[in-house]
Write a protein that holds these residues in place. Structure first.
Motif, PDB file in Angstrom:
ATOM      1  N   ALA A   6     -41.650 -29.303   2.136  1.00  0.00           N
ATOM      2  CA  ALA A   6     -41.098 -30.032   1.425  1.00  0.00           C
ATOM      3  C   ALA A   6     -41.600 -31.493   1.458  1.00  0.00           C
ATOM      4  CB  ALA A   6     -39.535 -30.140   1.757  1.00  0.00           C
ATOM      5  N   ILE A   7     -41.855 -31.924   2.584  1.00  0.00           N
ATOM      6  CA  ILE A   7     -42.389 -33.353   2.884  1.00  0.00           C
ATOM      7  C   ILE A   7     -43.988 -33.136   2.167  1.00  0.00           C
ATOM      8  CG2 ILE A   7     -43.398 -34.811   4.599  1.00  0.00           C
ATOM      9  CD1 ILE A   7     -41.228 -33.942   6.625  1.00  0.00           C
ATOM     10  N   LEU A   8     -44.716 -32.482   2.343  1.00  0.00           N
ATOM     11  CA  LEU A   8     -46.108 -32.058   1.807  1.00  0.00           C
ATOM     12  C   LEU A   8     -46.025 -32.220   0.372  1.00  0.00           C
ATOM     13  CD1 LEU A   8     -47.883 -29.434   3.664  1.00  0.00           C
ATOM     14  CD2 LEU A   8     -48.008 -31.887   3.863  1.00  0.00           C
ATOM     15  N   GLU A   9     -44.819 -31.757  -0.485  1.00  0.00           N
ATOM     16  CA  GLU A   9     -44.629 -31.828  -1.717  1.00  0.00           C
ATOM     17  C   GLU A   9     -44.446 -33.184  -2.100  1.00  0.00           C
ATOM     18  OE1 GLU A   9     -41.559 -29.716  -4.024  1.00  0.00           O
ATOM     19  OE2 GLU A   9     -42.518 -27.813  -2.781  1.00  0.00           O
ATOM     20  N   ASP A  58     -46.413 -39.036   4.054  1.00  0.00           N
ATOM     21  CA  ASP A  58     -46.204 -39.039   5.528  1.00  0.00           C
ATOM     22  C   ASP A  58     -44.542 -38.849   5.795  1.00  0.00           C
ATOM     23  OD1 ASP A  58     -48.858 -41.123   6.696  1.00  0.00           O
ATOM     24  OD2 ASP A  58     -48.825 -39.223   5.638  1.00  0.00           O
ATOM     25  N   GLY A  59     -44.295 -37.838   6.326  1.00  0.00           N
ATOM     26  CA  GLY A  59     -42.835 -37.959   6.506  1.00  0.00           C
ATOM     27  C   GLY A  59     -42.315 -37.526   8.028  1.00  0.00           C
ATOM     28  N   SER A  68     -42.785 -26.455  20.037  1.00  0.00           N
ATOM     29  CA  SER A  68     -44.108 -26.691  20.377  1.00  0.00           C
ATOM     30  C   SER A  68     -45.047 -25.910  19.416  1.00  0.00           C
ATOM     31  CB  SER A  68     -44.722 -26.302  21.935  1.00  0.00           C
ATOM     32  OG  SER A  68     -44.141 -24.873  22.071  1.00  0.00           O
ATOM     33  N   LEU A  69     -44.706 -24.661  18.907  1.00  0.00           N
ATOM     34  CA  LEU A  69     -45.525 -23.953  18.064  1.00  0.00           C
ATOM     35  C   LEU A  69     -45.501 -24.809  16.391  1.00  0.00           C
ATOM     36  CD1 LEU A  69     -44.195 -20.615  18.824  1.00  0.00           C
ATOM     37  CD2 LEU A  69     -46.369 -21.446  19.502  1.00  0.00           C
ATOM     38  N   VAL A  70     -44.689 -25.556  16.326  1.00  0.00           N
ATOM     39  CA  VAL A  70     -44.600 -26.114  15.171  1.00  0.00           C
ATOM     40  C   VAL A  70     -45.402 -27.273  15.109  1.00  0.00           C
ATOM     41  CG1 VAL A  70     -42.938 -27.499  13.208  1.00  0.00           C
ATOM     42  CG2 VAL A  70     -42.420 -25.379  14.360  1.00  0.00           C
ATOM     43  N   GLU A  71     -45.446 -28.060  16.497  1.00  0.00           N
ATOM     44  CA  GLU A  71     -46.000 -29.343  16.388  1.00  0.00           C
ATOM     45  C   GLU A  71     -47.530 -29.512  16.015  1.00  0.00           C
ATOM     46  OE1 GLU A  71     -44.057 -32.200  19.899  1.00  0.00           O
ATOM     47  OE2 GLU A  71     -44.720 -30.244  20.320  1.00  0.00           O
ATOM     48  N   THR A  72     -48.144 -28.236  16.324  1.00  0.00           N
ATOM     49  CA  THR A  72     -49.589 -28.637  15.992  1.00  0.00           C
ATOM     50  C   THR A  72     -49.791 -28.722  14.324  1.00  0.00           C
ATOM     51  OG1 THR A  72     -49.560 -26.399  17.075  1.00  0.00           O
ATOM     52  CG2 THR A  72     -51.560 -27.604  17.091  1.00  0.00           C
ATOM     53  N   LYS A  73     -48.984 -27.884  13.739  1.00  0.00           N
ATOM     54  CA  LYS A  73     -49.080 -27.864  12.050  1.00  0.00           C
ATOM     55  C   LYS A  73     -48.398 -29.274  11.802  1.00  0.00           C
ATOM     56  CE  LYS A  73     -47.467 -25.026   8.296  1.00  0.00           C
ATOM     57  NZ  LYS A  73     -46.348 -23.988   7.836  1.00  0.00           N
ATOM     58  N   ALA A  74     -47.462 -29.967  12.241  1.00  0.00           N
ATOM     59  CA  ALA A  74     -46.826 -31.039  11.757  1.00  0.00           C
ATOM     60  C   ALA A  74     -47.907 -32.186  12.150  1.00  0.00           C
ATOM     61  CB  ALA A  74     -45.582 -31.385  12.414  1.00  0.00           C
ATOM     62  N   LYS A  75     -48.355 -32.095  13.129  1.00  0.00           N
ATOM     63  CA  LYS A  75     -49.526 -33.339  13.527  1.00  0.00           C
ATOM     64  C   LYS A  75     -50.373 -33.325  12.851  1.00  0.00           C
ATOM     65  CE  LYS A  75     -48.818 -34.448  18.354  1.00  0.00           C
ATOM     66  NZ  LYS A  75     -49.286 -33.900  19.597  1.00  0.00           N
ATOM     67  N   ARG A 101     -50.804 -32.638   9.703  1.00  0.00           N
ATOM     68  CA  ARG A 101     -50.527 -33.416   8.171  1.00  0.00           C
ATOM     69  C   ARG A 101     -49.815 -34.773   8.657  1.00  0.00           C
ATOM     70  NH1 ARG A 101     -50.674 -27.779   7.956  1.00  0.00           N
ATOM     71  NH2 ARG A 101     -51.313 -27.012   6.090  1.00  0.00           N
ATOM     72  N   ASN A 102     -50.080 -35.466   9.704  1.00  0.00           N
ATOM     73  CA  ASN A 102     -49.272 -36.430   9.795  1.00  0.00           C
ATOM     74  C   ASN A 102     -47.910 -36.638   9.738  1.00  0.00           C
ATOM     75  OD1 ASN A 102     -51.354 -38.302  10.753  1.00  0.00           O
ATOM     76  ND2 ASN A 102     -51.809 -38.591   8.413  1.00  0.00           N
ATOM     77  N   ILE A 103     -46.993 -35.623  10.115  1.00  0.00           N
ATOM     78  CA  ILE A 103     -45.681 -35.560  10.003  1.00  0.00           C
ATOM     79  C   ILE A 103     -45.096 -35.568  11.400  1.00  0.00           C
ATOM     80  CG2 ILE A 103     -43.691 -34.289   9.571  1.00  0.00           C
ATOM     81  CD1 ILE A 103     -45.472 -32.573   7.111  1.00  0.00           C
ATOM     82  N   GLY A 104     -44.337 -36.561  11.559  1.00  0.00           N
ATOM     83  CA  GLY A 104     -43.336 -36.800  13.025  1.00  0.00           C
ATOM     84  C   GLY A 104     -42.526 -35.709  13.109  1.00  0.00           C
ATOM     85  N   LEU A 105     -42.318 -35.488  14.387  1.00  0.00           N
ATOM     86  CA  LEU A 105     -41.406 -34.513  14.922  1.00  0.00           C
ATOM     87  C   LEU A 105     -40.378 -35.578  15.799  1.00  0.00           C
ATOM     88  CD1 LEU A 105     -41.457 -31.665  13.683  1.00  0.00           C
ATOM     89  CD2 LEU A 105     -42.446 -31.015  16.139  1.00  0.00           C
ATOM     90  N   ILE A 106     -39.262 -35.392  15.575  1.00  0.00           N
ATOM     91  CA  ILE A 106     -38.430 -36.300  16.261  1.00  0.00           C
ATOM     92  C   ILE A 106     -37.316 -35.332  16.971  1.00  0.00           C
ATOM     93  CG2 ILE A 106     -36.797 -38.078  16.389  1.00  0.00           C
ATOM     94  CD1 ILE A 106     -38.225 -39.530  14.387  1.00  0.00           C
TER      95      ILE A 106
END
Lengths: 127, 449
Positions: free
Chosen positions: B329-332, B336-337, B284-291, B293-298
Motif C-alpha cells: 500500500a505504501i509503495l502504491e 516513503d512511509g 525480523s522477516l519483514v524488516e529486510t523487505k521494508a528497509k 524500500r525505505n519504509i520504517g517499521l515502528i
C-alpha cells in the motif's frame, strides 16, 4: 597455577575446533580436539577428560552414537551436546538428556554461554 | 458444463420452432464436426448466425409462421402519416387495429424522432434498436426516405426486425462466457494456491536444511569476534570493527532462528505464548523487505502484555500478511512511509494493530476485503488469500478484526469483520474526515481466556 580442566572438543568443523582452542587455552584450559565421533570415542577410551563437547552431525559416528559409547565407557563423563539446529521446542534436548548428556547448546552459541557451562561443570567437580 | 449450452440454445429456439430446434442445432454442429459437449460459445454463436437462423426462416415459412420471426415494414407519407403496415409488424408489436394510424403519437416504437429526421432533415438512413414491454420484444429498426423521380421525398419506409430471440441467445452465450471465465480463473487460482503451498513446503524444507548449514559458519564468526572483543581494550582501534562483526553475526543468528521457526510445519499447537516475542520474530522477516524500500517499521509493544494461548506460527503469519499488504500500500502511494505495530492489553483483550501510511482501501474493494481469491493485484502478483487467511486465523483464536482506512481524498471509513459474521458482510460505519493522514489500520483483538 591451579591445574585447569581438560576439555575434549569433538566437531567435524575446523573453525569450531580452532575457536575452542583460541578461546580456552589462554584461560588455562587444556583443549583436545577430535574430528568425528569415532576419533572422539577413541580418545575417551585412552584418557579421561573433565568435559566432552560433542557435535551432532559428523561422519563415521554421529553425536548420539558417540554419546552412548562414551557413557558406557565412563558413566560419569559430563558431555555437552553442541547442536547446529536451533530447537525451540527442546525435543532434542530432552532426548539428549535421556541418553545421559549434561545439557544441549545450540550453534551459534555466544562465548559467555560456553564459559558459563564450563564453570558450572568444573565447579561441581571441584566440590 | 457438459451439454448446458447446447440444451439452453435448443430450448430457446424451441419456443418458436419446437419441432425443428434440435434438428437445426444438430445439423449445424455436424457441419463443423462438433458435439454438444465440445462446442464452445463462440462456435455456437457462429452456428446460430450462419446455420440456424437462415434455416429457421425456411422451416417456419413452410410451417406458416413467418410472421413470428423476421419482421416487416411500415410506410409513411411525407406528412409522417402511416400509409401501410405489414401484418407481420402488427402482430410483432401487438398493435390493435384502431391504433395503426396512431403509431407515431403513442410512440411505442420511438419512431417519431427518426421519422422526422428522415422526412425533414435529409437523413438518408436511420438505424436503431428499441425494446418494447408489451409484448416483450427487442426490435431492430432501419428506415430511410422514399423519393420520386425528381429526388423529392415522398415518404419514408421503416423496416422492423425481431431481434428478441437473437438477443436472448446472445445473452445466454455471454453468460456462458462469463461462467467459463470465472471457472477458469478459479481453477487458475486453485492451481496457484496448490503450487504455492507445495512451494512453501519445499521452501520450508530447504530453509530448514540451509539454516542448519549456516549455523556452523555463523558460530565460528560469532565466536571469534566475541573472543577478540573480550580481549581488546576499548581504546584499541580494532575494537569497533570486531564489535560490528559480533553484532552482525548475532543478527544472522536471530534471522536464521526466525526462519527456522517459520519454516517448521505448523501443527495446530495452541500454547501460552508471549505475543511480543512472536510478533517480533515475524517482524525480523519483514524488516529486510521494508528497509530495502525505505519504509520504517515502528514497534510499540506493551511490555506488560500478559501471555495468551495462541498458535505462535499462525500469529506470525497474520503479522507477515498484514505487513506485506502494508508495504504494498505504501509503495502504491509512491512515498516513503511507515508501518506501526502496536500491542496493548485492554478490557480483557489483547489488541494488535498494524497501521500504514499508504494509499488506503478504495470503496469498491472494501466489501471484498476478506474474500478468498479476491485481489487487486495483477495476475501472478497476489493470490488473494492473504487476508482471508488472516481472517481465518483470527477466527480460530476466537478474535475479531477491524479495519479503518482513509483515502487521500474522502471521508474516513471504518468497518469491522468480526468472527461470527460472514467475511463478505462487514458492517460499514462512517467516521467523519478528521484531516488525519491517509492509510489503513488493521486491529486484531484476541480475548484473554
Amino acid at each position: 597455577m591451579e591445574k585447569k580442566a581438560r576439555i575434549l572438543m569433538v566437531d567435524d568443523e575446523q573453525g569450531i575446533r580452532d575457536l575452542f582452542k583460541f578461546l580456552l587455552e589462554p584461560l588455562g584450559y587444556q583443549v583436545f580436539t577430535a574430528i568425528d565421533g569415532l576419533e572422539g570415542v577413541e580418545m575417551v577410551k585412552k584418557e579421561s577428560f573433565d568435559i566432552v563437547f560433542l557435535d551432532v552431525h559428523m561422519p563415521r559416528m554421529r553425536g548420539p552414537e558417540a554419546l552412548k559409547v562414551i557413557k558406557q565407557l565412563r558413566p560419569n563423563q559430563p558431555v555437552v551436546i553442541f547442536s547446529s539446529s536451533s530447537d525451540p521446542k527442546h525435543i532434542f534436548e530432552e532426548e539428549a538428556k535421556k541418553l545421559g548428556a549434561y545439557t544441549c547448546i545450540y550453534k551459534p552459541v555466544e562465548i559467555d554461554e560456553i564459559l558459563k557451562i564450563i564453570e558450572e561443570i568444573t565447579g561441581r567437580e571441584s566440590e | 458444463m457438459g451439454k448446458d449450452l447446447y440444451n439452453s440454445v435448443i430450448s430457446k429456439i424451441a419456443v418458436i420452432a419446437p419441432m425443428f430446434a434440435k434438428a437445426l442445432v444438430d445439423m449445424g454442429l455436424e457441419k463443423y464436426g462438433l458435439t454438444p459437449y465440445t462446442v464452445t460459445p463462440s462456435q455456437m454463436k457462429r452456428i446460430i448466425d450462419e446455420e440456424v437462423f437462415p434455416k429457421l426462416k425456411n422451416f417456419i415459412k413452410e410451417a406458416g409462421a413467418l410472421e413470428t420471426i423476421g419482421g416487416g415494414k411500415i410506410v409513411f407519407n411525407n406528412k409522417g402519416e402511416v400509409v401501410s403496415i405489414d401484418n407481420a409488424v402488427k402482430k410483432l408489436i401487438g398493435l390493435q387495429p384502431e391504433m395503426v394510424f396512431n403509431i407515431t403519437s403513442n410512440d411505442k416504437l420511438q419512431i417519431k424522432a427518426p421519422l422526422n429526421s428522415v422526412l425533414n432533415e435529409n437523413k438518408e438512413v436511420v438505424i436503431y434498436e428499441v425494446s418494447i414491454k408489451e409484448p416483450n420484444v427487442i426490435l431492430n429498426i432501419a428506415g430511410g426516405p422514399v423519393k420520386d423521380g425528381d429526388n423529392k421525398i415522398t415518404g419514408a419506409m421503416f423496416f422492423l426486425q425481431d431481434m428478441t430471440l437473437r438477443k436472448s441467445l446472445e445473452t445466454e452465450i455471454d453468460n456462458v462466457y462469463e461462467k467459463l471465465e470465472r471457472t477458469n480463473n478459479e481453477l487458475k487460482t486453485a492451481q496457484n494456491v496448490a503450487m504455492q503451498s507445495e512451494k512453501m513446503a519445499a521452501i520450508g524444507q530447504l530453509a530448514g536444511g540451509v539454516a542448519h548449514e549456516i549455523n556452523n559458519p555463523i558460530a565460528v564468526i560469532l565466536g571469534f569476534s566475541q573472543v577478540l572483543t573480550k580481549r581488546l581494550l576499548e581504546s584499541d582501534a580494532n575494537c569497533m570493527p570486531l564489535r560490528s562483526i559480533e553484532r552482525e553475526a548475532l543478527r544472522c543468528k536471530k534471522l536464521v532462528n526466525d526462519l527456522l521457526t517459520f519454516s517448521r510445519t505448523s501443527k495446530s499447537s495452541m500454547e501460552p505464548i508471549d505475543l511480543n516475542v512472536a510478533i517480533d520474530g515475524a517482524l525480523s522477516l519483514v524488516e529486510t523487505k521494508a528497509k530495502m524500500r525505505n519504509i520504517g517499521l515502528i514497534r510499540n509493544f506493551d511490555d506488560k502484555l500478559p501471555n495468551i494461548t495462541a498458535n505462535s506460527n499462525q500469529i506470525q503469519q497474520v503479522i507477515i500478511n498484514l505487513c506485506n499488504n502494508a508495504i504494498d500500500a505504501i509503495l502504491e502511494s509512491a512515498s516513503d512511509g511507515q508501518i506501526t505495530i502496536t500491542t496493548k492489553c485492554h478490557d480483557g483483550f489483547i489488541e494488535i494493530s498494524v497501521s500504514d501510511t499508504g494509499s488506503g482501501i478504495p470503496e469498491e474493494v472494501r466489501k471484498h476485503l476478506f474474500e478468498p481469491f479476491f485481489t487487486t493485484k495483477e495476475v501472478g502478483k497476489g493470490t488473494g488469500l492473504g487476508l482471508s487467511l488472516v481472517y481465518e486465523i483470527v477466527q480460530k483464536h476466537k478474535g475479531t478484526i477491524e479495519v479503518e482506512s482513509k483515502l487521500p481524498v474522502g471521508p474516513d471509513l471504518s468497518f469491522k469483520g468480526s468472527s461470527g459474521s460472514l467475511p463478505g458482510d462487514p458492517d460499514l460505519s462512517f467516521k467523519g474526515g478528521s484531516g488525519s493522514l491517509p492509510g489503513t489500520k488493521f486491529v486484531v483483538k484476541l480475548p484473554l481466556e
